[in-house]
Design an enzyme around this catalytic site. Structure first.
Site, short mmCIF file in Angstrom:
data_model
loop_
_atom_site.label_atom_id
_atom_site.label_comp_id
_atom_site.label_asym_id
_atom_site.label_seq_id
_atom_site.Cartn_x
_atom_site.Cartn_y
_atom_site.Cartn_z
N LYS A 182 0.86 -1.18 0.00
CA LYS A 182 0.00 0.00 0.00
C LYS A 182 0.90 1.23 0.00
CE LYS A 182 -4.39 -1.28 0.22
NZ LYS A 182 -5.40 -0.81 -0.74
N ASP A 220 -8.76 -0.33 -9.87
CA ASP A 220 -9.65 -0.86 -8.84
C ASP A 220 -10.80 0.10 -8.62
OD1 ASP A 220 -10.96 -1.57 -6.50
OD2 ASP A 220 -9.15 -1.96 -5.34
N LYS A 225 -13.55 -6.26 -6.69
CA LYS A 225 -13.94 -6.57 -5.31
C LYS A 225 -15.41 -7.00 -5.33
CE LYS A 225 -10.80 -3.70 -2.58
NZ LYS A 225 -9.81 -3.37 -3.60
#
Length: 359
Positions: free
Chosen positions: A163, A242, A266
């Site tokens: 991250k 994403d 997701k």
């Protein structure tokens, strides 16, 4: 009434720093739906609004609105259709603007349907599912987290996802150091969570040219598809998106703009199996690879994402499914756990994650 709802606060062992903020606690809702014979299906809503999910109050309101509509008649009517991709009838309208809530409702019904059929959920979704999935470990660009990345590699992980911080230079320096420690065999991927601008992303790509990143995820804001297309062309770096994909139609827009090489899906943020299947099919039509990840869910949400990834046959690139290791405590008695960088789909019916732990 066959359905019930519980809320949980998942505490992370160590706060996870990202480019857009720090996550220390995750609030999730777990939906239980029974069939009257003792079987119970589980679904989870795990909104994370700062990362592209719906607003938490909207998700909670939608779930509470849906709860009284999950009558015995509705549940058995849906189960009798015996179709994993069956729409949710009147609930589709209730849940139209809250994909996390929709994912929970559909997920609990799918878990129950798979249990009734005596098969793992992945097999219900696709008889040709893959039983083993490579997964990545997750760390942030802080010094302390780099040591956790090294520990993950020592335990068998072959892919590490970092991250990024808000400062691309800090992130590139951490990656250069990590690459020097782990050698060329470990895949490194970076997630900027849409926090950088074009100049920052270019400088990062230039600074990490010798690091040989697997890909850079969502370096630019959600709507800047042209910017990500230009970044791909200028740097030659593989780009994943994403936050730019929250509906199946978004995949088509990414493909048309040539903005990415990979789409990160997701299940919770797209609304569950039905929209994820559509998004994955469209991605392949556009020549885009697919990676399925969780959103730091509990065992229920992670298991749904894992079964979906297995049903889609995503065995060639590490998936983002091992975030349970970040949590102090989990929601079920037998969560799916990684071993040496892989997660196995057990032969147990449904999600196969044991019973819900009271909490």
């Amino acid at each position: 009434m066959p359905a019930s709802l519980s809320v949980r606060d998942l505490v992370l062992r160590r706060p996870l720093r990202t480019a857009t903020g720090t996550v220390a606690i995750r609030r999730v809702w777990i939906l239980s739906i029974g069939d009257g014979s003792g079987l119970v299906g589980l679904g989870e809503a795990a909104p994370l609004q700062d990362f592209g999910g719906e607003l938490i109050p909207a998700c909670e309101k939608a779930l509470k609105t849906a709860l009284p509509l999950l009558t015995d008649e509705f549940v058995h009517g849906w189960l009798d259709r015996a179709r994993a991709d069956a729409p949710l009838g009147q609930l589709e309208r209730v849940l139209a603007q809250t994909p996390c809530a929709r994912s929970a409702v559909e997920g609990a019904l799918l878990d129950l349907l798979a249990q009734l059929g005596g098969t793992p959920l992945a097999e219900l979704l696709s008889p040709s599912y893959t039983p083993f999935l490579p997964v990545n470990a997750l760390a942030d660009a802080g010094i302390g987290q780099m040591s956790s990345a090294l520990q993950a590699i020592a335990s068998g992980y072959r892919t590490i996802k970092i991250k990024a911080s808000a400062d691309p230079a800090e992130t590139s320096n951490a990656l250069i150091k990590l690459r020097g420690q782990v050698g060329p065999e470990v895949a490194l991927r970076v997630d900027a969570n849409a926090a950088w601008n074009g100049d920052q992303a270019v400088r990062f790509a230039e600074a990490t040219r010798l690091v040989d990143l697997e890909y850079l995820e969502q370096p630019l804001p959600v709507g800047d598809l042209q910017g990500m297309a230009a970044l791909r062309l200028r740097t030659g770096m593989k780009i994943a998106v994403d936050e730019s994909v929250r509906t199946p139609a978004d995949v088509g827009r990414v493909g048309a703009a040539q903005a990415a090489d990979i789409v990160v899906l997701k299940p919770a943020f797209l609304g569950g199996w039905r929209p994820i299947k559509q998004a994955a099919q469209l991605a392949r039509t556009c020549g885009l690879e697919v990676v399925v990840t969780t959103a730091m869910d509990s065992a229920v949400g992670r298991a749904h994402a894992t079964h979906i990834a297995a049903a889609l046959g995503l065995e060639h690139r590490a998936q983002g499914l091992s975030t349970g290791e970040l949590l102090v405590a989990d929601s079920t008695s037998e969560p799916l756990k990684p071993s040496a960088g892989d997660i196995a789909i057990h032969a147990r019916p449904g999600l196969g994650i044991g019973e819900l732990i009271p909490g």
